[in-house]
Design a protein around this motif. Structure first.
Motif, PDB file in Angstrom:
ATOM      1  N   LEU A  11      68.934  69.833 140.190  1.00 30.34           N
ATOM      2  CA  LEU A  11      69.004  68.416 140.532  1.00 30.34           C
ATOM      3  C   LEU A  11      70.447  67.927 140.510  1.00 30.34           C
ATOM      4  N   VAL A  12      71.184  68.312 139.484  1.00 26.72           N
ATOM      5  CA  VAL A  12      72.602  67.943 139.409  1.00 26.72           C
ATOM      6  C   VAL A  12      73.341  68.527 140.606  1.00 26.72           C
ATOM      7  N   LEU A  13      73.056  69.770 140.942  1.00 28.61           N
ATOM      8  CA  LEU A  13      73.698  70.416 142.079  1.00 28.61           C
ATOM      9  C   LEU A  13      73.430  69.657 143.371  1.00 28.61           C
ATOM     10  N   ALA A  14      72.196  69.242 143.574  1.00 25.84           N
ATOM     11  CA  ALA A  14      71.839  68.540 144.805  1.00 25.84           C
ATOM     12  C   ALA A  14      72.569  67.209 144.934  1.00 25.84           C
ATOM     13  N   LEU A  15      72.946  66.620 143.828  1.00 26.63           N
ATOM     14  CA  LEU A  15      73.621  65.329 143.853  1.00 26.63           C
ATOM     15  C   LEU A  15      75.128  65.442 144.027  1.00 26.63           C
ATOM     16  N   LEU A  16      75.663  66.667 143.899  1.00 30.28           N
ATOM     17  CA  LEU A  16      77.105  66.856 144.035  1.00 30.28           C
ATOM     18  C   LEU A  16      77.513  66.892 145.501  1.00 30.28           C
ATOM     19  N   GLU A 106      77.945  81.404 151.569  1.00 32.95           N
ATOM     20  CA  GLU A 106      77.649  81.395 150.138  1.00 32.95           C
ATOM     21  C   GLU A 106      78.816  82.011 149.376  1.00 32.95           C
ATOM     22  N   ASP A 107      79.184  81.379 148.277  1.00 29.17           N
ATOM     23  CA  ASP A 107      80.252  81.874 147.426  1.00 29.17           C
ATOM     24  C   ASP A 107      79.785  83.152 146.743  1.00 29.17           C
ATOM     25  N   LEU A 108      80.647  84.180 146.729  1.00 30.65           N
ATOM     26  CA  LEU A 108      80.269  85.441 146.098  1.00 30.65           C
ATOM     27  C   LEU A 108      79.985  85.268 144.602  1.00 30.65           C
ATOM     28  N   ALA A 109      80.575  84.269 143.971  1.00 30.07           N
ATOM     29  CA  ALA A 109      80.262  83.994 142.563  1.00 30.07           C
ATOM     30  C   ALA A 109      78.781  83.684 142.412  1.00 30.07           C
ATOM     31  N   GLY A 110      78.253  82.882 143.303  1.00 31.25           N
ATOM     32  CA  GLY A 110      76.833  82.540 143.283  1.00 31.25           C
ATOM     33  C   GLY A 110      75.954  83.736 143.601  1.00 31.25           C
ATOM     34  N   VAL A 111      76.393  84.564 144.524  1.00 32.45           N
ATOM     35  CA  VAL A 111      75.638  85.763 144.887  1.00 32.45           C
ATOM     36  C   VAL A 111      75.463  86.665 143.664  1.00 32.45           C
ATOM     37  N   LEU A 112      76.556  86.889 142.936  1.00 30.49           N
ATOM     38  CA  LEU A 112      76.490  87.749 141.751  1.00 30.49           C
ATOM     39  C   LEU A 112      75.704  87.093 140.615  1.00 30.49           C
ATOM     40  N   ALA A 115      72.023  87.346 141.267  1.00 32.13           N
ATOM     41  CA  ALA A 115      71.568  88.724 141.092  1.00 32.13           C
ATOM     42  C   ALA A 115      71.583  89.143 139.615  1.00 32.13           C
ATOM     43  N   CYS A 116      71.953  88.230 138.740  1.00 31.57           N
ATOM     44  CA  CYS A 116      72.007  88.487 137.290  1.00 31.57           C
ATOM     45  C   CYS A 116      73.029  89.566 136.941  1.00 31.57           C
ATOM     46  N   LEU A 117      74.099  89.641 137.743  1.00 32.59           N
ATOM     47  CA  LEU A 117      75.114  90.667 137.548  1.00 32.59           C
ATOM     48  C   LEU A 117      76.467  90.099 137.136  1.00 32.59           C
ATOM     49  N   ALA A 118      76.510  88.809 136.806  1.00 37.40           N
ATOM     50  CA  ALA A 118      77.781  88.202 136.396  1.00 37.40           C
ATOM     51  C   ALA A 118      77.521  86.979 135.538  1.00 37.40           C
ATOM     52  N   SER A 119      78.475  86.717 134.672  1.00 46.43           N
ATOM     53  CA  SER A 119      78.458  85.455 133.938  1.00 46.43           C
ATOM     54  C   SER A 119      79.606  84.606 134.492  1.00 46.43           C
ATOM     55  N   ILE A 120      79.518  83.331 134.226  1.00 50.61           N
ATOM     56  CA  ILE A 120      80.497  82.387 134.752  1.00 50.61           C
ATOM     57  C   ILE A 120      81.378  81.902 133.606  1.00 50.61           C
ATOM     58  N   ASN A 121      82.679  81.937 133.815  1.00 52.11           N
ATOM     59  CA  ASN A 121      83.634  81.468 132.814  1.00 52.11           C
ATOM     60  C   ASN A 121      83.712  79.946 132.907  1.00 52.11           C
ATOM     61  N   MET A 122      82.877  79.277 132.131  1.00 49.96           N
ATOM     62  CA  MET A 122      82.809  77.815 132.191  1.00 49.96           C
ATOM     63  C   MET A 122      84.072  77.161 131.657  1.00 49.96           C
ATOM     64  N   ARG A 123      84.802  77.820 130.791  1.00 54.66           N
ATOM     65  CA  ARG A 123      86.082  77.271 130.307  1.00 54.66           C
ATOM     66  C   ARG A 123      87.050  77.108 131.480  1.00 54.66           C
ATOM     67  N   GLU A 132      81.254  73.445 141.608  1.00 51.75           N
ATOM     68  CA  GLU A 132      80.374  74.525 142.071  1.00 51.75           C
ATOM     69  C   GLU A 132      79.895  75.397 140.915  1.00 51.75           C
ATOM     70  N   CYS A 133      80.658  75.430 139.851  1.00 46.06           N
ATOM     71  CA  CYS A 133      80.286  76.249 138.694  1.00 46.06           C
ATOM     72  C   CYS A 133      78.950  75.827 138.096  1.00 46.06           C
ATOM     73  N   VAL A 134      78.558  74.580 138.288  1.00 50.48           N
ATOM     74  CA  VAL A 134      77.298  74.101 137.728  1.00 50.48           C
ATOM     75  C   VAL A 134      76.134  74.936 138.270  1.00 50.48           C
ATOM     76  N   SER A 135      76.097  75.153 139.566  1.00 55.53           N
ATOM     77  CA  SER A 135      74.991  75.941 140.132  1.00 55.53           C
ATOM     78  C   SER A 135      75.110  77.407 139.748  1.00 55.53           C
ATOM     79  N   TRP A 136      76.319  77.943 139.715  1.00 61.50           N
ATOM     80  CA  TRP A 136      76.486  79.338 139.321  1.00 61.50           C
ATOM     81  C   TRP A 136      76.006  79.538 137.892  1.00 61.50           C
ATOM     82  N   HIS A 137      76.379  78.615 137.019  1.00 61.79           N
ATOM     83  CA  HIS A 137      75.987  78.705 135.611  1.00 61.79           C
ATOM     84  C   HIS A 137      74.468  78.537 135.455  1.00 61.79           C
ATOM     85  N   ALA A 138      73.872  77.706 136.306  1.00 63.00           N
ATOM     86  CA  ALA A 138      72.410  77.536 136.254  1.00 63.00           C
ATOM     87  C   ALA A 138      71.718  78.868 136.530  1.00 63.00           C
TER      88      ALA A 138
END
Length: 156
Positions: A11-16, A106-112, A115-123, A132-138
């Protein structure tokens, strides 16, 4: 609980707002995927630029999931004709360019992350205020909740 958390992030992503491409962005062809987060991309002038994906932490080559991350990145790029939009974020002191890389819209960060193959450095994301990190982190959180990929319980 899992569904509520995932729904809240989506929902947050859709509003961005969807950001426009950076002025210094460029389009090129992916010529080599070294690992899930490092790619060689040919610029329009033929020069090869080594790019590391922004805010993505993935297993390295030699690790079984590192192989999976590399394979996922490679297959995603191939599926879209290896055409990539590169949005440089910064350059490390070593000269390494760190960028968002868009392939197939699509951003490759989101692709990974999906696929549950990466974590996102929220710092890093918070420091640079990258929405965009919000959706990747979700996606990362969903993978953690479902214990898939990097977060799979290896004891079972």
């Amino acid at each position: 609980m899992i569904m509520i958390r995932s729904f809240a992030f989506l929902l947050v992503l859709a509003l961005l707002p969807i950001p426009s491409l950076a002025a210094d962005s460029w389009q090129g062809k992916v010529v080599n995927v070294l690992d899930g987060t490092t790619l060689d991309i040919a610029k329009p002038d033929g020069q090869i630029e080594r790019i590391r994906l922004y805010a993505v932490i993935a297993p390295v080559s030699g690790n079984p999931l590192g192989y999976d991350a590399r394979r996922r990145t490679t297959s995603w790029c191939y599926q879209w004709g290896d055409v990539a939009e590169v949005l440089p974020i910064y350059q490390e002191p070593t000269g390494q360019v760190v960028a968002r890389v868009i392939v197939g819209q699509e951003d490759l960060a989101g692709v990974l992350a999906k696929a549950c193959l990466a974590s996102i450095n929220m710092r890093t994301c918070k420091k640079r205020q990258t929405v965009e990190c919000v959706s990747w982190h979700a996606w990362e959180l969903q993978c953690r909740d479902e214990q898939k990929g990097l977060w799979a319980n290896k004891d079972q």
